[in-house]
Design a protein around this motif. Sequence first.
Motif, mmCIF file in Angstrom:
data_model
loop_
_atom_site.group_PDB
_atom_site.id
_atom_site.type_symbol
_atom_site.label_atom_id
_atom_site.label_comp_id
_atom_site.label_asym_id
_atom_site.label_seq_id
_atom_site.Cartn_x
_atom_site.Cartn_y
_atom_site.Cartn_z
ATOM 1 N N PRO A 147 -34.046 -3.398 12.763
ATOM 2 C CA PRO A 147 -33.942 -4.641 13.538
ATOM 3 C C PRO A 147 -32.905 -4.633 14.665
ATOM 4 O O PRO A 147 -33.145 -5.225 15.718
ATOM 5 N N PHE A 148 -31.768 -3.958 14.489
ATOM 6 C CA PHE A 148 -30.740 -4.013 15.528
ATOM 7 C C PHE A 148 -31.136 -3.278 16.802
ATOM 8 O O PHE A 148 -30.489 -3.428 17.838
ATOM 9 N N ARG A 149 -32.221 -2.512 16.773
ATOM 10 C CA ARG A 149 -32.704 -1.813 17.964
ATOM 11 C C ARG A 149 -33.938 -2.472 18.592
ATOM 12 O O ARG A 149 -34.371 -2.056 19.658
ATOM 13 N N ARG A 150 -34.527 -3.424 17.940
ATOM 14 C CA ARG A 150 -35.825 -3.955 18.384
ATOM 15 C C ARG A 150 -35.815 -4.510 19.801
ATOM 16 O O ARG A 150 -36.753 -4.285 20.561
ATOM 17 N N GLU A 151 -34.811 -5.267 20.146
ATOM 18 C CA GLU A 151 -34.799 -5.874 21.482
ATOM 19 C C GLU A 151 -34.731 -4.806 22.571
ATOM 20 O O GLU A 151 -35.389 -4.916 23.610
ATOM 21 N N VAL A 152 -33.963 -3.759 22.340
ATOM 22 C CA VAL A 152 -33.900 -2.651 23.294
ATOM 23 C C VAL A 152 -35.287 -2.023 23.443
ATOM 24 O O VAL A 152 -35.756 -1.765 24.555
ATOM 25 N N TYR A 153 -35.964 -1.786 22.338
ATOM 26 C CA TYR A 153 -37.291 -1.166 22.390
ATOM 27 C C TYR A 153 -38.305 -2.060 23.091
ATOM 28 O O TYR A 153 -39.179 -1.565 23.805
ATOM 29 N N ARG A 154 -38.206 -3.359 22.899
ATOM 30 C CA ARG A 154 -39.109 -4.277 23.618
ATOM 31 C C ARG A 154 -38.824 -4.233 25.117
ATOM 32 O O ARG A 154 -39.746 -4.250 25.939
ATOM 33 N N THR A 155 -37.558 -4.174 25.477
ATOM 34 C CA THR A 155 -37.187 -4.073 26.895
ATOM 35 C C THR A 155 -37.728 -2.778 27.494
ATOM 36 O O THR A 155 -38.320 -2.776 28.572
ATOM 37 N N VAL A 156 -37.537 -1.661 26.799
ATOM 38 C CA VAL A 156 -38.025 -0.364 27.270
ATOM 39 C C VAL A 156 -39.548 -0.379 27.405
ATOM 40 O O VAL A 156 -40.095 0.132 28.383
ATOM 41 N N ALA A 157 -40.230 -1.000 26.443
ATOM 42 C CA ALA A 157 -41.706 -1.078 26.515
ATOM 43 C C ALA A 157 -42.135 -1.831 27.769
ATOM 44 O O ALA A 157 -43.097 -1.443 28.428
ATOM 45 N N GLY A 158 -41.422 -2.889 28.105
ATOM 46 C CA GLY A 158 -41.756 -3.628 29.320
ATOM 47 C C GLY A 158 -41.470 -2.828 30.580
ATOM 48 O O GLY A 158 -42.265 -2.826 31.530
ATOM 49 N N LEU A 159 -40.341 -2.145 30.604
ATOM 50 C CA LEU A 159 -39.953 -1.372 31.782
ATOM 51 C C LEU A 159 -40.868 -0.175 32.043
ATOM 52 O O LEU A 159 -41.129 0.194 33.181
ATOM 53 N N PHE A 160 -41.332 0.458 30.966
ATOM 54 C CA PHE A 160 -42.116 1.699 31.101
ATOM 55 C C PHE A 160 -43.600 1.520 30.805
ATOM 56 O O PHE A 160 -44.318 2.506 30.644
#
Length: 165
Positions: A147-160
């Motif tokens: 869970p502590f990484r989820r927001e980063v991964y969602r951001t990366v998914a949007g960017l890439f």
Amino acid sequence: MPDKPYRPNVGIALFNSAGEVLIGRRFRDDGPEIILPGLEWQMPQGGIDADENPRDAVMRELWEETGAVSADYLGESDWIKYDFPPYDGPPTHRLAQFRGQRQKWFALRFTGSEDEIDPLTPRNGQPAEFDSWRWERLDRVADLVVPFRREVYRTVAGLFAEFAR
């Protein structure tokens, strides 16, 4: 924790020709970098050495964690931060001095053969972090991480997202 610095780090979204990203299954905790049952998957990432350029660090970390060296640069993010969960381990652990990670994410296109990917062989004196790997849709990876990484991964998914097509 607010008085601790963030550790400089690179994250790697390694895309195959089908637009999927490489994820590895972490098989052990590393201090505050915990894993939870069913949430052991993540994209490769790692620290930036002192005086190391992030573009050099991303290729070194890709090789150290996966064995892959055949990759073309597609793009990169601005810096993204996340905090570690509370940590009660030894204060001498290499990550205990940090509040979390400050990451620059890179999108790379894998151009090699899959037999190049070998996450179990230690490289540069670094222990293996992953015991298996697979390709996954970028928009699904956030559901597979702690869970502590989820927001980063969602951001990366949007960017890439453009590279996932």
